[in-house]
Motif scaffolding. Structure first.
Motif, mmCIF file in Angstrom:
data_model
loop_
_atom_site.group_PDB
_atom_site.id
_atom_site.type_symbol
_atom_site.label_atom_id
_atom_site.label_comp_id
_atom_site.label_asym_id
_atom_site.label_seq_id
_atom_site.Cartn_x
_atom_site.Cartn_y
_atom_site.Cartn_z
ATOM 1 N N UNK A 192 0.831 -1.208 0.000
ATOM 2 C CA UNK A 192 0.000 0.000 0.000
ATOM 3 C C UNK A 192 0.865 1.258 0.000
ATOM 4 N N UNK A 193 2.015 1.127 0.596
ATOM 5 C CA UNK A 193 2.948 2.253 0.623
ATOM 6 C C UNK A 193 3.423 2.587 -0.789
ATOM 7 N N UNK A 194 3.630 1.547 -1.559
ATOM 8 C CA UNK A 194 4.156 1.728 -2.909
ATOM 9 C C UNK A 194 3.083 2.250 -3.856
ATOM 10 N N UNK A 195 1.866 1.718 -3.730
ATOM 11 C CA UNK A 195 0.848 2.150 -4.693
ATOM 12 C C UNK A 195 0.062 3.361 -4.212
ATOM 13 N N UNK A 196 0.445 3.899 -3.092
ATOM 14 C CA UNK A 196 -0.134 5.168 -2.659
ATOM 15 C C UNK A 196 -1.443 5.045 -1.924
ATOM 16 N N UNK A 197 -1.882 3.843 -1.638
ATOM 17 C CA UNK A 197 -3.164 3.678 -0.956
ATOM 18 C C UNK A 197 -2.990 3.413 0.537
ATOM 19 N N UNK A 198 -1.776 3.511 0.986
ATOM 20 C CA UNK A 198 -1.492 3.063 2.343
ATOM 21 C C UNK A 198 -1.767 4.071 3.429
ATOM 22 N N UNK A 199 -3.036 4.409 3.603
ATOM 23 C CA UNK A 199 -3.378 5.358 4.667
ATOM 24 C C UNK A 199 -3.068 4.749 6.028
ATOM 25 N N UNK A 200 -3.237 3.420 6.134
ATOM 26 C CA UNK A 200 -3.005 2.765 7.425
ATOM 27 C C UNK A 200 -1.615 2.125 7.527
ATOM 28 N N UNK A 201 -0.807 2.333 6.494
ATOM 29 C CA UNK A 201 0.522 1.693 6.503
ATOM 30 C C UNK A 201 1.323 2.112 7.718
ATOM 31 N N UNK A 202 1.258 3.399 8.029
ATOM 32 C CA UNK A 202 2.041 3.922 9.152
ATOM 33 C C UNK A 202 1.650 3.217 10.445
#
Lengths: 1014, 434
Positions: A841-851
């Protein structure tokens, strides 16, 4: 007789003690009666002989009396002396064993030695072997601090008069010893506690401390069979536990030392006795003589548990002592001389094993070639001629090629499948022993045995692992050429064929690829497979192999399995194939014995190494992909069609246009009428396995994506078979071609040689040019910047574009602040699904919850290694939850905004804080009651201790170990390594058993031929 | 010697090869995630009016400075923007923003996704300039942006500036190179999700000289095509003047050749054949082709990578305005929202063969085909909300000219938010090995 006594003023009474000595007694009696200085009186004591001893004595008209079987030697002597007439001045007792025959002049020489030495109370002859009468047994004796009987002689020392003369000694053997009767009686005779063995040393010691002198007169000679010590007869004396002479000897040795030494020396002597007993017991165990081992231990413990005997003996000696105990010090061998003699003995044993004495031929004059010597031309070649020898040319060439190919590999190697090596062997040992590996989210997988093997090997270079690896890659082609040459020498006597064959083996596609891509296991197999072929050349009829040889092969296989379990796959497949073949024969012959022995021995060769490599090998049963891997990172192979050409493919392999003649040689050899055909069958069988293996894809060693299996290990067999088959074929073909007219065979041979020659030239060219710029290089810059290594125990999500010849791919992994090192990829865990999702998700830009996800798992930083897609970097910038902390030429680093760390504490209000922790076993304190989350993979060995109690452990919804804390206070986080230690112990047990079974078995003394003994 | 055993072995080997070929399925190790990045429209500065053309009323958007990630549908097809920059989830449709100062000038620009490099050829830094450079950070982290300016006096000092998360920064053009007339600006973010926009507005005393939104180009190139340049005629002169502005950003001088393409044919203006351009110096040429056509295109070939734009003077309802026609990338299939604009589109290429689907306000879709050689034109229907380039030949370029009551504008026909194909990463410990 009386007249003789008048002449030399001495009266000699010979006391002969017999015990089942009928074998030697006739010669002994003859020796006594043939003395040049007649004996004044002979008396004999028989201690319950069950053979013809008494009859012999009777027929020799020697007066004797009989005692109980359990009567000791000293006691028998004392009984005999008691029965003698009153002692007179200058009366001597001559102690004679029933297996000791004095030379005719022995007594005369003994008396001559004491004539002008009134202080001498005990004199002994030089003892020579009974059978080999040049073998020097003793010329005076002593006792070492560890209880060993000390003669100061080398084993089987040849008597050349080198020790001749009259010498002061601590003691002499009772066999042939002449003792002054008054002193004998004054000292109470031989110690009753020493029924047999060491009574002589003890008496000499006591005589010395009583102010007397003991000498050996080597002009007097006696021949001694040492029947009791060499187990030629059963010893029945009192105290001989289970009739074991070694037990009695060791017990008595300890008794002598403890009874006679100074008080202040006792502790040190006890330690020496115990230590040497343990060491000798270990040696006997290795020699598969457990009885002797138990003798060593029991002898000492049985004595030490009865200190009263020692104390009583010391009291007696105290009364008899007239001079300082230090008077015996010059006769006790110094420790260094024991060490020197022991070392020389060991080296001699090794030398005999390695360089056996082969000149056992006849020395007949008929075999003399003196006349031929006259015809042999004198060798006038200059030393430069050595360079015309194929061996020199071949090995020099491979050395030059290897040097040129390795020009970028002088230093710490890294790249391809090879991670950076730790600087010291201790790091490897730590990796091997630790129960928890800080790799990724952590792993408890068993470290493969090759790590320990490498650590041991690094001892040869003072623990410098990096140097070891560099040197190994440099000399590996030379070693493999050497090993292949040793094999090919057996197939052809022509070095001009075997050397090029071995050279081709060393520049084969699989060698070049293995060196270039850092495949240690393949290189090792390339070196050892020729030796395996040499040892197992009769693999079909393995029943002819001794079990010792079977275990020796198992030991070699254990090392190969340690590096790659693909060698198990190869061995298992070969065993199955041959066993099926054997069954064909069995169904005809119905010989069950041979069939079973073949199955058992073959199973031992294949499966024993599997046990030795436990638990690493056992884990492969749960993770079968481990059967197809090598140490280090997974690098994909080239697939089945590339493998067909003998080339493993993948990173570092030779280009496809550089086709090796391996397949061609194997196919041609298959139609050969020579032994090459059989070899080619093995080669093609291995090639089939290599193709099959090369077609599979596995995901292991920290690589989530599937990669084609690198078939290098199997191709080593294929390559060797091709070289061997080619050698056999060419050896025979050369003669055929020389003797025949030109026909199609000449043409085909020329084509094959041309192809092989072309390959050799091109492979060398490739190797020294493009091959040098391989994936494995020295001194590369690290991936992780130094500033990220500062915080210990910090987990970092690393994103990097991995570029290969075919593609560029974004990949990620969790770092602990540093690059991976040798051994870590082998224990790398599978990636956690939640972290994988967050990274994606971090790579494709959808990672709102990645952090949040990353912080939950204790990941503190995200590091994007340069070069990297700038759009993705911008995406991460825009996602939120991360703060960019640095952007350098090495890459960009973001810190995760939420507090996180290795150990998280959530209080009862739900507020999360990161606790300070250090290395693996963290000691820290919790501020209040709450929940403790350890951001390591779940494992039942994780424990948190507070106030001496374990906190209850559960796994939270993310699968992380969580502990309930009920109060504030100090806590300790530990990973319990008991299971790992248990497995390692099991491995050591298996290994020791195999080593013991491999070592040559020791022989009991009674099993040693008399010729060997003396 | 019998061959049966060797042949059996070979047969077994062939069988293994066959089986292995079946087993050896190609290992596809790459997975991709496809998405259209959010597009960002420029903020509306004081005194300006701004509308964004959209293709659907359901298009989600949010104001730049909203701290949440919640979006709302636009509910209209032409969204007036009061002040804040908007972030629009346009999903492949490129919205066009139309800005104007009432009675003075108007200009169009594309709402685009974040860019790693934007070249603006236009604007001036002399006393007439009221131009501004808008740098928008739509990311959730602070960004650092390098602004590199070039003028007729060469390269200016690099200016690095920080843009707060979800915020924008306004830089006056005259602060970039005070006093210089010919400006070219390169905006290169070091970090962050950055979009930049340039407004070139000029006044002389109290008299407005016009203005325009200068569209950026992403890359410097040796071949530049400016596909749509208005060519108006006045009563006093055959055509209103054009100025070609060129910059060679590299270290080496470039030689350029300029071709003018119009309905009257293709020709190289006098003095613009093999003309030397000094590196780092913004150079201008007067471009006054003697053509009857009311639009044209310019094709520049250079020996070194360049950026270029043409400034055209136009008159709208008796007032002077100017238009910056900038380079356009090669045309690819795309959808552009043009509600309320009715642009005139100029296509340039050796062989023009284009199919378009026009979606009207009422939702109907009609297929249009445009064919021609060198240059062709197409007027979007008045009631169109969007058009989609369905098929396009190779090496075709397009730009749009829009005339409104406030002024004249230009924007290139290009995808503001191209489909982004991002490789889904694999976990591999190899990343930790040099």
């Amino acid at each position: 007789m009386a007249s003789q006594a008048d002449v030399d003023k001495h009266r000699v009474t010979a006391v002969l003690v017999s015990h089942n000595g009928a074998l030697w007694l006739p010669e002994v009696v003859a020796a006594l009666t043939s003395q040049t200085r007649p004996i004044d009186l002979i008396t004999a004591v028989d201690t319950g002989s069950e053979d013809a001893s008494t009859k012999l004595l009777k027929s020799a008209r020697i007066p004797f009396f009989t005692t109980d079987r359990a009567t000791g030697f000293g006691q028998a002597i004392s009984l005999a002396v008691e029965k003698l007439p009153q002692s007179i001045e200058h009366e001597w007792i001559w102690l004679i064993h029933d297996d000791c025959a004095p030379a005719p002049t022995a007594l005369a020489e003994l008396l001559s030695a004491i004539d002008d030495r009134p202080q001498v109370v005990m004199v002994g002859p030089k003892l020579l072997g009974w059978h080999d009468r040049t073998h020097l047994l003793e010329a005076g004796i002593s006792i070492a601090g560890n209880g060993a009987r000390w003669t100061g002689l080398e084993p089987l020392e040849y008597d050349q008069g080198q020790h001749d003369g009259i010498h002061d000694v601590l003691s002499v053997s009772t066999a042939g010893a002449l003792i002054r009767r008054d002193v004998f009686e004054e000292l109470g005779g031989l110690d009753k506690n020493l029924a047999l063995f060491r009574d002589d040393v003890d008496f000499g010691w006591r005589a010395r401390t009583a102010g007397h002198s003991v000498i050996v007169a080597t002009s007097a000679v006696a021949f001694h069979a040492q029947a009791s010590a060499t187990e030629r007869r059963i010893i029945d004396v009192e105290g001989a536990f289970l009739h074991r002479p070694l037990h009695l000897d060791r017990r008595n040795a300890a008794y002598v030392l403890l009874a006679n030494s100074s008080w202040w020396m006792i502790p040190w002597i006890a330690i020496q006795l115990f230590g040497s007993a343990i060491a000798r017991a270990f040696g006997y165990l290795l020699a598969k003589l457990p009885g002797y081992a138990s003798d060593e231990i029991l002898a000492f413990t049985s004595l030490i548990l009865r200190p009263g005997i020692i104390l009583e003996a010391r009291k007696v000696r105290k009364k008899q002592r007239f001079v300082s105990a230090r008077v015996v010090a010059p006769f006790i061998p110094p420790r260094w001389s024991q060490l020197r003699l022991g070392t020389e003995h060991l080296l001699e044993m090794i030398r005999t094993k390695v360089f056996p004495d082969n000149n056992l031929g006849t020395d007949s004059i008929l075999d003399s070639v003196e006349d031929e010597d006259l015809l042999t031309p004198v060798n006038t070649n200059s030393w430069l001629a050595i360079f015309k020898r194929p061996e020199v040319l071949g090995f020099l060439s491979i050395a030059i090629v290897s040097l040129a190919n390795s020009r970028n590999r002088f230093g710490a190697l890294v790249g391809g499948a090879l991670p950076i090596s730790p600087s010291g062997a201790t790091d490897l040992w730590r990796t091997y022993f630790e129960s928890w590996h800080e790799v990724g989210m952590g792993s408890s997988l068993a470290t493969p045995s090759w790590v320990a093997v490498t650590a041991i090997a690094s001892l040869a270079v003072l623990g410098k692992v990096q140097f070891l690896i560099t040197a190994f890659f440099l000399i590996a082609p030379i070693l493999m050429m050497w090993s292949c040459f040793n094999l090919l020498k057996k197939l052809t006597g022509n070095s001009w064929i075997s050397i090029p064959g071995a050279f081709l083996y060393a520049i084969s596609p699989v060698t070049i690829a293995a060196v270039s891509s850092g495949h240690i296991a393949t290189l090792l197999l390339m070196i050892f497979v020729p030796y395996v072929a040499l040892i197992l050349h009769d693999w079909w009829g393995i029943e002819t192999y001794s079990w010792r040889k079977v275990f020796a092969v198992s030991l070699l296989f254990s090392m190969l399995y340690a590096f790659t379990l693909m060698s198990f796959v190869i061995a298992f497949t070969a065993a199955i194939s041959i066993t099926i073949d054997n069954y064909g024969e069995y169904s005809v012959t119905k010989d069950k014995t041979v069939w079973r022995e073949r199955v058992f021995k073959r199973s031992a060769v294949v499966f024993v190494p599997f046990l030795v490599n436990a638990p690493f090998s056992f884990e492969a049963l749960i993770h079968p992909s481990r059967f197809l891997t090598e140490p280090g990172l997974v690098t994909p192979g080239g697939g089945p069609l590339v493998v067909l050409l003998g080339n493993p493919g993948g990173t570092g392999s030779i280009p496809l246009w550089l086709v090796s003649p391996i397949l061609l040689i194997l196919v041609i050899s298959l139609f050969s009428s020579t032994h090459a055909r059989r070899i080619a069958e093995y080669g093609l069988g291995a090639l089939s396995l290599a193709i099959l293996v090369g077609s599979l894809s596995v995901a292991t060693h920290g690589n989530e994506g599937k990669a084609k299996v690198w078939a290098g290990p199997v191709l080593t067999i294929v390559t060797l078979a091709a070289v061997a088959a080619g050698t056999v074929m060419l050896d025979r073909l050369r003669q055929t071609l020389v003797l025949s007219h030109i026909h199609y065979r000449h043409v085909l041979s020329a084509i094959l040689l041309l192809i092989t020659g072309s390959y050799a030239v091109l492979a060398i060219g490739y190797s020294v040019t493009a091959g040098a710029n391989s994936a494995v290089q020295a001194n590369r810059t690290t991936v992780m910047p130094a500033f990220l290594s500062v915080e210990t125990q910090t987990k970092i999500l690393v994103l990097r574009e991995i570029t290969s010849a075919k593609e560029k791919k974004i990949q990620y992994y969790i770092s602990r602040g540093q690059d991976i090192s040798l051994g870590e990829p082998d224990v790398a865990p599978k990636q956690n699904v939640a972290i994988a999702t967050a990274a994606r998700a971090l790579i494709d830009g959808t990672g709102i919850t990645s952090s949040k996800t990353l912080s939950d798992y204790g990941i503190k930083y995200v590091f994007v290694k340069s070069p990297f897609d700038k759009d993705v970097i911008r995406l991460i910038d825009g996602i939120g939850g991360f703060t960019r902390t640095s952007a350098t030429s090495l890459g960009v680093v973001w810190s995760v905004n939420q507090p996180t760390g290795r150990l998280l504490f959530v209080n009862q209000e739900g507020v999360r804080t990161a606790l300070e922790t250090e290395v693996l076993g963290a000691n820290t304190s919790v501020p209040s009651a709450g929940t403790l989350i350890l951001t390591e993979s779940s494992n039942r060995s994780w424990q948190v201790l507070q106030n001496g109690y374990r906190l209850p452990r559960t796994n939270n919804e993310m699968g992380l170990p969580t502990f309930k804390v009920t109060e504030a206070g100090e806590i300790s986080v530990i990973h319990d390594g008991t299971v790992r230690r248990a497995w390692l112990s099991l491995q050591v047990i298996f290994l020791v058993i195999v080593i013991v079974m491999t070592l040559p078995a020791g022989r009991r003394k009674r099993e040693i031929s008399e010729k060997e003994l003396a | 010697m019998t061959f049966s055993r060797p042949l059996k072995f070979l047969a077994a080997l062939l069988t293994v090869i066959g089986v292995s070929s079946i087993l050896s399925v190609a290992v596809t190790t790459k997975n991709f995630s496809e998405s259209y990045p959010l597009v960002v429209c420029p903020p509306t500065l004081d005194g300006l009016g701004s509308q964004i053309s959209l293709s659907s009323k359901k298009t989600p958007f949010q104001k730049l400075q909203n701290r949440t990630s919640k979006t709302a549908p636009v509910k209209v097809l032409r969204l007036p923007v009061i002040k804040d920059s908007l972030v629009i989830t346009s999903e492949g449709v490129t919205p066009v923003v139309w800005q104007s100062r009432s009675g003075s000038w108007a200009g169009g620009a594309l709402c685009t996704g974040p860019a790693s490099s934007q070249w603006f050829v236009g604007g001036t830094a002399d006393v007439t300039s009221r131009g501004r450079l808008l740098i928008v950070n739509s990311g959730l982290s602070d960004a650092v942006v390098d602004v590199e300016s070039f003028t007729e006096n060469g390269k200016q000092a690099l200016r690095s500036t920080k843009v707060a998360a979800k915020n924008f920064l306004v830089i006056s053009l005259d602060s970039l190179a005070p006093g210089d007339k010919k400006l070219a600006v390169h905006v290169a973010p070091r970090s962050g999700r950055i979009n930049a926009f340039m407004i070139d507005e000029q006044v002389k005393g109290l008299k407005a000289l016009g203005g325009d939104l200068v569209n950026p180009v992403a890359v410097v190139s040796k071949s530049v095509v400016i596909p749509a340049i208005p060519n108006q005629f006045s009563k006093t002169s055959p055509a209103l003047p054009h100025t070609l502005r060129v910059l060679t950003p590299g270290e080496v001088d470039a030689t350029i050749t300029v071709e003018v393409l119009s309905a009257d044919g293709i020709f190289v203006p006098v003095g613009l054949n093999s003309r030397l351009i000094s590196a780092g110096i913004v150079t201008e040429f007067q471009l006054d082709p003697k053509i009857a056509a009311n639009f044209m295109a310019v094709r520049i070939s250079a020996t070194e990578p360049i950026v270029a734009a043409v400034k055209s003077t136009v008159a709208v309802k008796g007032k002077n305005d100017f238009v910056w026609s900038t380079a356009a990338p090669e045309l690819v299939p795309l959808t552009m929202a043009i509600t309320g604009l009715t642009p005139f589109i100029s296509f340039t290429g050796d062989q023009i063969n284009i199919s378009l689907d026009v979606t009207l306000i009422n939702g109907k879709v009609s297929r249009q085909n445009v064919k021609g050689t060198d240059i062709a034109k197409w007027r979007v229907p008045e009631n169109a909300r969007s058009f989609t380039i369905v098929k396009v030949g190779a090496a075709t370029f397009a730009g749009a000219l829009v005339s409104s009551t406030n002024g004249y504008g230009y924007f290139p026909i290009a995808a503001g938010s191209p489909l982004t194909k991002i490789e889904v990463p694999d976990s591999n410990i190899r990343v930790l090995n040099p």
